[in-house]
Design an enzyme around this catalytic site. Structure first.
Site, PDB file in Angstrom:
ATOM      1  CB  SER A  21      -0.970  -0.129   1.019  1.00  0.00           C
ATOM      2  OG  SER A  21      -1.086   1.045   1.454  1.00  0.00           O
ATOM      3  CG  HIS A  44      -3.999  -1.926  -1.821  1.00  0.00           C
ATOM      4  ND1 HIS A  44      -5.369  -2.027  -2.122  1.00  0.00           N
ATOM      5  CD2 HIS A  44      -4.952  -0.504  -0.302  1.00  0.00           C
ATOM      6  CE1 HIS A  44      -6.115  -1.730  -1.216  1.00  0.00           C
ATOM      7  NE2 HIS A  44      -5.895  -1.077  -0.854  1.00  0.00           N
ATOM      8  CG  ASP A  46      -5.173   2.265   0.610  1.00  0.00           C
ATOM      9  OD1 ASP A  46      -6.554   1.838   0.230  1.00  0.00           O
ATOM     10  OD2 ASP A  46      -3.962   1.915   1.288  1.00  0.00           O
ATOM     11  CG  MET A  48      -8.648   7.208   2.715  1.00  0.00           C
ATOM     12  SD  MET A  48      -7.679   7.357   4.037  1.00  0.00           S
ATOM     13  CE  MET A  48      -6.899   5.421   4.104  1.00  0.00           C
ATOM     14  CG  HIS A  77      -9.127   0.431  -0.550  1.00  0.00           C
ATOM     15  ND1 HIS A  77      -8.938  -0.287   0.174  1.00  0.00           N
ATOM     16  CD2 HIS A  77     -10.379   0.381  -0.476  1.00  0.00           C
ATOM     17  CE1 HIS A  77      -9.849  -0.441   1.767  1.00  0.00           C
ATOM     18  NE2 HIS A  77     -11.328   0.216   0.515  1.00  0.00           N
ATOM     19  CG  MET A  79     -11.145   3.407   1.661  1.00  0.00           C
ATOM     20  SD  MET A  79     -10.132   3.412   2.516  1.00  0.00           S
ATOM     21  CE  MET A  79      -8.774   3.548   2.025  1.00  0.00           C
ATOM     22  CG  MET A 148     -11.656  -2.419   4.124  1.00  0.00           C
ATOM     23  SD  MET A 148     -10.251  -2.439   4.039  1.00  0.00           S
ATOM     24  CE  MET A 148      -9.522  -1.747   5.103  1.00  0.00           C
ATOM     25  N   GLY A 153      -9.235   4.008   7.453  1.00  0.00           N
ATOM     26  CA  GLY A 153      -8.884   5.090   7.221  1.00  0.00           C
ATOM     27  C   GLY A 153      -7.427   5.742   7.504  1.00  0.00           C
ATOM     28  N   GLY A 155      -2.893   3.584   7.814  1.00  0.00           N
ATOM     29  CA  GLY A 155      -1.852   2.516   8.230  1.00  0.00           C
ATOM     30  C   GLY A 155      -1.924   2.052   9.353  1.00  0.00           C
ATOM     31  CG  ASP A 186      -6.572  -3.022   3.053  1.00  0.00           C
ATOM     32  OD1 ASP A 186      -5.378  -2.915   3.273  1.00  0.00           O
ATOM     33  OD2 ASP A 186      -6.767  -2.266   2.330  1.00  0.00           O
ATOM     34  N   GLY A 208       1.161  -2.303   4.499  1.00  0.00           N
ATOM     35  CA  GLY A 208       1.499  -1.496   3.725  1.00  0.00           C
ATOM     36  C   GLY A 208       2.450  -0.602   4.915  1.00  0.00           C
TER      37      GLY A 208
END
Ligand code: DX5
Ligand code: ZN
Length: 229
Positions: A21, A44, A46, A48, A77, A79, A148, A153, A155, A186, A208
């Site tokens: 990640s 990966h 992320d 957010m 991913h 979010m 999940m 939110g 790492g 994850d 991550g």
């Protein structure tokens, strides 16, 4: 039964994909960090939005830069609330696969269809507190299910142990459907729990902090591979 399901647990573990990640990498060295994880399978990414999760990470420009710097599969991913608003932009910025949360949209089936219409691999994810039943209506439509194992939110959080049983259940459902979809986990993945997760049926491990730790990503990846050998 698929050949994967029939394979022995050890040969399955050895084939598990690793997805470092980017959230935990050194952003001042993004290109160099990506060069150090070329032996991984996915990158990966992320995203957010500060609404769906209580944190803001990054968006299109970072994904586009990562895309230019790495030949690996970009596993995005999302979010974010109502991700269908931005799927086209993420596809154009370089996503190979996009994963949307069942909790983030009342139109999960439509979102999965939109990802496919954009020619990308479609994933669906759920948070640790969401009943697994929520993914069942789209299970035969998706290319990936992301379970999940922390509340999304941030790492560096601790793995939630009940996630193992949730992975086993989704594994069973996918096998019953004869689905070849990836089963990704994850959050809090380490060399200590990697084997357990693979044996429970995960096929992609996101990591991550255990990859981009002080030991460096080459060592982080090697330790995870060793745990799966
Ligand atoms: C959490 C993100 C994860 C995170 C994992 O919201 O979805 O991908 O980067 O980090 P670790 O492996 O440190 O738990
Ligand atoms: Zn993630």
């Amino acid at each position: 039964m698929t050949s994967d399901a029939a394979a022995s647990p050890s040969s399955r573990a050895a084939r598990v994909k690793l997805a470092p990640s980017l959230l935990s990498c050194d952003f001042t060295q993004l290109g160099a960090e990506l060069n150090r994880i070329v032996t991984a399978d996915y990158v990966h990414v992320d995203v957010m939005d500060g609404l769906f999760v209580p944190n803001i990470s990054f968006g299109f420009p970072i994904l586009a830069a990562a895309r230019r710097a790495s030949p690996l599969f970009m596993d995005v991913h999302l979010m974010i609330e109502r991700p269908e608003r931005y799927l086209r932009e993420f596809a154009e910025a370089g996503a190979d696969g996009m994963t949307v949360h069942v909790e983030a949209t009342p139109h999960i089936h439509r979102a999965v269809g939109m990802i496919h219409e954009l020619g990308k691999r479609a994933g669906v994810s759920l948070n640790p507190g969401t009943p697994l039943e929520a993914v069942r209506p789209v299970l035969s439509d998706v290319d990936l299910v992301l379970v999940m194992s922390v509340n999304p939110g941030f790492g560096g959080q601790k793995f939630i142990p009940q996630s193992v049983e949730r992975i086993r259940t989704v594994r069973r459902w996918l096998d019953e459907l004869g689905s070849a979809a990836e089963l990704e986990v994850d959050g809090g993945v380490t060399p200590q729990n990697a084997r357990l997760l693979a044996d429970a049926g995960a096929t992609v491990l996101v990591a991550g902090s255990s990859v981009f730790g002080p030991q460096g990503p080459e060592v982080g990846l090697a330790r995870l591979r060793e745990a799966l050998a």
